[in-house]
Enzyme design. Structure first.
Site, PDB file in Angstrom:
ATOM      1  N   ASP A  19       0.569  -1.214  -0.667  1.00 60.09           N
ATOM      2  CA  ASP A  19       1.635  -1.165   0.317  1.00 60.09           C
ATOM      3  C   ASP A  19       2.964  -1.250  -0.433  1.00 60.09           C
ATOM      4  OD1 ASP A  19       2.989  -1.494   2.917  1.00 60.09           O
ATOM      5  OD2 ASP A  19       3.290  -3.559   2.220  1.00 60.09           O
ATOM      6  N   ASP A  21       6.750  -1.813   1.336  1.00 58.70           N
ATOM      7  CA  ASP A  21       7.697  -2.773   1.907  1.00 58.70           C
ATOM      8  C   ASP A  21       7.026  -4.132   2.086  1.00 58.70           C
ATOM      9  OD1 ASP A  21       9.916  -0.925   2.323  1.00 58.70           O
ATOM     10  OD2 ASP A  21       8.641  -0.003   3.841  1.00 58.70           O
TER      11      ASP A  21
END
Length: 372
Positions: A19, A21
């Protein structure tokens, strides 16, 4: 050869499905240790994929953003939610249909690449709406989407993240804007990105991985998506979800591993041993054989009477629906021991009891999963 419990994450897994953010960065600021950790993984020979629900950028723009923050990245390593959303679109609406776009260049890039006609205003020829996050999305964009959805257009959302981590804190994410359209139209979109499994299965295929590890900060997107894809997951505590959130999460949102940040990728990835009423102190291979269960008692059907998990210096014990730990909530061994104990003893339901540590007591109804 080293024992399995001594292997690092980079030894055990051939790819990291990362991932972005909240895991790699907060807005335009890289998270501590993230750049060095990704570099270490590459040096080890571990494949890297960037799996992001952020729909505002094309893969080339994602690479530019990562590079500006100090990361090494390549466009073929990027799997974003627009890529998956257009794949969902293709199942129901063939090109070259008109598709109304709410969001940024990431969506229009994917539509152009697959022969669709992206538009920004609703009319009778719009066959579908794809909604994704962009900081420029405003009332007019949502209004055009509402007109099209009410007229019968297929509605696909790239993701349903309610918040977006930024350098200033948590801001409204795409899910919050989707909620506005749901309220205005009475309709629900198809969700393309995380927590749907396609994001991670696509990312693993894209980097030719046979043993990937999903890494993220959100339980409701990264961890749930990895679990839905039947992949092991690592929850890092650098973004939205806390370790307390993980302890009280539903099984589908419960991580395999939990660590403070990405620097722990080079550290041991052994699974703590969980034993029924055990007194031993050795760290084991993850066996849960012999865990004592009791039908129709305690917290519910199939509840566990007693079990113990030992991980490094930490012992977590379950008895009468309460977990007691001989350490503070600041020790990362505590986080892993508690999660492993709950995974072994509550495979089909959330844990609801107290967690008693040497410095505090945690309860399921503590505000935002915080210690009281």
């Amino acid at each position: 050869m080293r024992a399995r419990t001594e292997l690092s994450f980079l030894d055990r897994f051939d790819a990291l499905l990362l991932d972005m953010d909240g895991t790699l960065m907060h807005g335009h600021r890289p998270i501590d240790h993230a750049v060095d950790s990704v570099d270490a993984a590459r040096s080890h020979g571990t494949a890297i994929a960037f799996a992001t629900n952020n729909a505002s950028r094309t893969p080339d723009m994602v690479v530019e953003h990562l590079t500006a923050l100090g990361f090494s990245a390549h466009a073929h390593e990027v799997v974003n939610s627009p890529h998956v959303a257009v794949a969902v679109l293709e199942q129901s609406v063939p090109a070259p249909a008109q598709v109304l776009v709410v969001g940024g260049d990431g969506i229009t890039h994917e539509l152009d690449a697959r022969g669709y006609e992206p538009v920004r205003e609703a009319d009778d020829t719009v066959a579908a709406v794809i909604q994704g996050f962009a900081p420029t999305v405003g009332w007019r964009d949502l209004a055009e989407a509402a007109y099209a959805i009410r007229a019968g257009a297929l509605w696909i959302a790239t993701n349903a993240d309610s918040t977006l981590p930024t350098e200033r804190g948590l801001a409204p994410g795409n899910g919050s804007l989707v909620a506005a359209l749901t309220h205005a139209t009475g309709q629900q979109p198809q969700i393309a990105g995380k927590p749907q499994p396609a994001m991670f299965t696509t990312a693993a295929q894209q980097v030719s991985s046979h043993a990937p590890l999903v890494v993220g900060d959100r339980l409701d997107t990264d961890i749930e998506g990895g679990n839905r894809a039947d992949l092991p997951t690592l929850h890092v505590l650098t973004g939205v979800s806390s370790w307390q959130d993980a302890a009280y999460a539903e099984p589908i949102q419960r991580p395999t591993f939990i660590r403070p940040d990405l620097s722990f990728l080079t550290g041991p990835a052994g699974d703590p041993n969980v034993e029924a009423g055990a007194t031993g102190e050795d760290e084991g291979s993850g066996s849960t054989e012999g865990v004592t269960r009791e039908a129709g008692g305690g917290e519910g059907s199939g509840s566990v009477r007693a079990a113990r998990c030992v991980y490094g210096p930490v012992t977590a014990e379950l008895a009468d629906g309460i977990i007691t730990v001989n350490a503070t909530d600041q020790d990362w061994h505590t986080h892993q021991a508690v999660i492993s104990l709950i995974r072994a003893t509550h495979p089909d339901r959330a844990f609801a009891g107290e967690i008693r540590l040497t410095n505090t007591t945690i309860t399921a109804d503590s505000e935002a999963g915080a210690a009281r």
